[in-house]
Design a protein around this motif. Structure first.
Motif, PDB file in Angstrom:
ATOM      1  N   MET A  93      43.012  46.300  52.845  1.00 53.94           N
ATOM      2  CA  MET A  93      42.814  46.975  51.572  1.00 53.94           C
ATOM      3  C   MET A  93      43.086  45.998  50.433  1.00 53.94           C
ATOM      4  SD  MET A  93      44.715  50.350  50.177  1.00 53.94           S
ATOM      5  CE  MET A  93      46.075  49.738  49.222  1.00 53.94           C
ATOM      6  N   ARG A  94      42.180  45.920  49.497  1.00 51.85           N
ATOM      7  CA  ARG A  94      42.368  45.039  48.343  1.00 51.85           C
ATOM      8  C   ARG A  94      43.482  45.581  47.458  1.00 51.85           C
ATOM      9  NH1 ARG A  94      41.169  44.833  43.090  1.00 51.85           N
ATOM     10  NH2 ARG A  94      39.888  46.691  43.099  1.00 51.85           N
ATOM     11  N   ASN A  95      44.302  44.667  46.971  1.00 51.31           N
ATOM     12  CA  ASN A  95      45.395  45.066  46.099  1.00 51.31           C
ATOM     13  C   ASN A  95      44.941  45.261  44.661  1.00 51.31           C
ATOM     14  OD1 ASN A  95      47.010  44.049  48.447  1.00 51.31           O
ATOM     15  ND2 ASN A  95      48.639  44.586  47.033  1.00 51.31           N
ATOM     16  N   GLU A  96      45.813  45.853  43.874  1.00 46.51           N
ATOM     17  CA  GLU A  96      45.559  46.050  42.453  1.00 46.51           C
ATOM     18  C   GLU A  96      45.611  44.714  41.724  1.00 46.51           C
ATOM     19  OE1 GLU A  96      48.479  48.833  41.072  1.00 46.51           O
ATOM     20  OE2 GLU A  96      47.721  50.448  42.335  1.00 46.51           O
ATOM     21  N   ILE A  97      45.037  44.675  40.547  1.00 51.67           N
ATOM     22  CA  ILE A  97      44.984  43.459  39.731  1.00 51.67           C
ATOM     23  C   ILE A  97      46.383  42.885  39.509  1.00 51.67           C
ATOM     24  CG2 ILE A  97      44.364  42.544  37.454  1.00 51.67           C
ATOM     25  CD1 ILE A  97      41.901  43.169  39.097  1.00 51.67           C
ATOM     26  N   LYS A  98      47.386  43.726  39.337  1.00 50.21           N
ATOM     27  CA  LYS A  98      48.739  43.226  39.062  1.00 50.21           C
ATOM     28  C   LYS A  98      49.252  42.350  40.208  1.00 50.21           C
ATOM     29  CE  LYS A  98      51.283  47.226  40.766  1.00 50.21           C
ATOM     30  NZ  LYS A  98      52.248  48.272  40.466  1.00 50.21           N
ATOM     31  N   ASP A 148      46.594  12.475  32.585  1.00 49.18           N
ATOM     32  CA  ASP A 148      45.336  13.214  32.515  1.00 49.18           C
ATOM     33  C   ASP A 148      45.215  14.294  33.587  1.00 49.18           C
ATOM     34  OD1 ASP A 148      44.463  11.714  30.333  1.00 49.18           O
ATOM     35  OD2 ASP A 148      43.690  10.129  31.643  1.00 49.18           O
ATOM     36  N   PHE A 149      46.319  14.635  34.226  1.00 51.09           N
ATOM     37  CA  PHE A 149      46.300  15.637  35.291  1.00 51.09           C
ATOM     38  C   PHE A 149      45.857  16.992  34.748  1.00 51.09           C
ATOM     39  CE2 PHE A 149      48.464  19.074  37.578  1.00 51.09           C
ATOM     40  CZ  PHE A 149      47.938  18.885  38.842  1.00 51.09           C
ATOM     41  N   LYS A 150      44.968  17.655  35.511  1.00 57.86           N
ATOM     42  CA  LYS A 150      44.516  19.006  35.177  1.00 57.86           C
ATOM     43  C   LYS A 150      44.521  19.829  36.454  1.00 57.86           C
ATOM     44  CE  LYS A 150      41.453  17.462  31.550  1.00 57.86           C
ATOM     45  NZ  LYS A 150      40.175  16.845  31.359  1.00 57.86           N
ATOM     46  N   ALA A 151      44.741  21.135  36.314  1.00 59.13           N
ATOM     47  CA  ALA A 151      44.735  22.016  37.479  1.00 59.13           C
ATOM     48  C   ALA A 151      44.173  23.377  37.108  1.00 59.13           C
ATOM     49  CB  ALA A 151      46.143  22.165  38.040  1.00 59.13           C
ATOM     50  N   ARG A 152      43.624  24.026  38.121  1.00 59.04           N
ATOM     51  CA  ARG A 152      43.100  25.384  37.964  1.00 59.04           C
ATOM     52  C   ARG A 152      43.523  26.181  39.190  1.00 59.04           C
ATOM     53  NH1 ARG A 152      37.853  28.199  36.366  1.00 59.04           N
ATOM     54  NH2 ARG A 152      37.736  29.853  37.917  1.00 59.04           N
ATOM     55  N   ILE A 153      44.002  27.398  38.983  1.00 60.42           N
ATOM     56  CA  ILE A 153      44.418  28.295  40.060  1.00 60.42           C
ATOM     57  C   ILE A 153      43.374  29.387  40.217  1.00 60.42           C
ATOM     58  CG2 ILE A 153      46.141  29.995  40.790  1.00 60.42           C
ATOM     59  CD1 ILE A 153      48.195  28.359  39.128  1.00 60.42           C
ATOM     60  N   ASP A 154      42.869  29.555  41.436  1.00 59.06           N
ATOM     61  CA  ASP A 154      41.954  30.646  41.758  1.00 59.06           C
ATOM     62  C   ASP A 154      42.582  31.477  42.876  1.00 59.06           C
ATOM     63  OD1 ASP A 154      39.841  29.810  40.029  1.00 59.06           O
ATOM     64  OD2 ASP A 154      39.273  28.295  41.509  1.00 59.06           O
ATOM     65  N   VAL A 155      42.852  32.735  42.609  1.00 55.60           N
ATOM     66  CA  VAL A 155      43.351  33.644  43.648  1.00 55.60           C
ATOM     67  C   VAL A 155      42.120  34.179  44.368  1.00 55.60           C
ATOM     68  CG1 VAL A 155      44.664  35.724  44.134  1.00 55.60           C
ATOM     69  CG2 VAL A 155      45.388  34.201  42.273  1.00 55.60           C
ATOM     70  N   LEU A 156      41.943  33.776  45.610  1.00 51.32           N
ATOM     71  CA  LEU A 156      40.737  34.115  46.361  1.00 51.32           C
ATOM     72  C   LEU A 156      40.813  35.469  47.044  1.00 51.32           C
ATOM     73  CD1 LEU A 156      40.048  30.639  47.968  1.00 51.32           C
ATOM     74  CD2 LEU A 156      39.198  31.560  45.796  1.00 51.32           C
ATOM     75  N   ALA A 157      42.012  35.826  47.515  1.00 54.21           N
ATOM     76  CA  ALA A 157      42.161  37.105  48.226  1.00 54.21           C
ATOM     77  C   ALA A 157      43.612  37.544  48.192  1.00 54.21           C
ATOM     78  CB  ALA A 157      41.711  36.965  49.675  1.00 54.21           C
ATOM     79  N   VAL A 158      43.791  38.850  48.053  1.00 54.44           N
ATOM     80  CA  VAL A 158      45.112  39.467  48.180  1.00 54.44           C
ATOM     81  C   VAL A 158      44.918  40.722  49.005  1.00 54.44           C
ATOM     82  CG1 VAL A 158      47.103  40.452  46.994  1.00 54.44           C
ATOM     83  CG2 VAL A 158      45.815  38.597  45.905  1.00 54.44           C
ATOM     84  N   GLU A 159      45.533  40.760  50.161  1.00 53.34           N
ATOM     85  CA  GLU A 159      45.408  41.899  51.079  1.00 53.34           C
ATOM     86  C   GLU A 159      46.795  42.371  51.489  1.00 53.34           C
ATOM     87  OE1 GLU A 159      42.487  43.257  51.800  1.00 53.34           O
ATOM     88  OE2 GLU A 159      41.297  41.696  50.849  1.00 53.34           O
ATOM     89  N   GLU A 160      47.385  43.208  50.680  1.00 49.97           N
ATOM     90  CA  GLU A 160      48.691  43.822  50.910  1.00 49.97           C
ATOM     91  C   GLU A 160      49.817  42.809  51.049  1.00 49.97           C
ATOM     92  OE1 GLU A 160      48.060  46.657  54.065  1.00 49.97           O
ATOM     93  OE2 GLU A 160      46.963  47.991  52.721  1.00 49.97           O
ATOM     94  N   THR A 161      49.916  42.089  52.178  1.00 48.21           N
ATOM     95  CA  THR A 161      51.030  41.171  52.380  1.00 48.21           C
ATOM     96  C   THR A 161      50.603  39.716  52.541  1.00 48.21           C
ATOM     97  OG1 THR A 161      51.016  41.489  54.781  1.00 48.21           O
ATOM     98  CG2 THR A 161      52.441  42.959  53.474  1.00 48.21           C
ATOM     99  N   VAL A 162      49.307  39.434  52.416  1.00 50.42           N
ATOM    100  CA  VAL A 162      48.822  38.061  52.561  1.00 50.42           C
ATOM    101  C   VAL A 162      47.886  37.725  51.396  1.00 50.42           C
ATOM    102  CG1 VAL A 162      46.834  38.634  54.017  1.00 50.42           C
ATOM    103  CG2 VAL A 162      47.887  36.384  54.220  1.00 50.42           C
TER     104      VAL A 162
END
Length: 127
Positions: free
Chosen positions: A1-6, A68-82
């Motif tokens: 089950m996909r989690n809420e945005i929070k 010149d370090f740069k970073a980007r975070i992408d949350v690909l999946a959140v499924e309850e506990t993983v």
């Protein structure tokens, strides 16, 4: 089950500890993210790295990110506990680009990283 945005936001906030450590060349932030038994897998300049997350801490503390370090975070999946997070890094150590994948578990109500696997972009490999 996909989690809420929070929950996606909570995962992203946890992953910021990884980026902050790399950006500042200080593993102390990452040490609050990774479990003690977290593992590392990747190939750095043609040499396979695998084993304890301690190698990552060593790399962060001895190399530093560079101006010149740069970073980007992408949350690909959140499924309850993983959760799976991708972190794009440009200019680590002034010359290396990485794509990191962080495998996270929700342990005791907190998102913790149990494994880090990475790819060094081929155009930044120095053998």
């Amino acid at each position: 089950m996909r989690n809420e945005i929070k929950e996606y936001e909570a995962v992203s906030k946890a992953a910021e500890k990884f980026v902050k450590s790399v950006a500042e060349g200080n593993s102390e932030y990452a040490k609050t993210l990774f479990t003690n038994d977290a593992v590392l897998f990747g190939i750095l300049n043609g040499t396979v790295e695998r084993g304890s997350i301690e190698q990552f801490y060593h790399n962060v503390d001895t190399v530093g990110a560079g101006e010149d370090f740069k970073a980007r975070i992408d949350v690909l999946a959140v499924e309850e506990t993983v959760a799976v997070v991708r972190v794009l890094e440009e200019g680590w150590g002034g010359c290396i680009d990485f794509t990191d994948y962080l495998l996270m578990l929700k342990l005791g109500g907190e998102w913790k990283c149990v494994a880090k696997a990475y790819n060094q972009n081929s155009d930044t490999v120095k053998l």
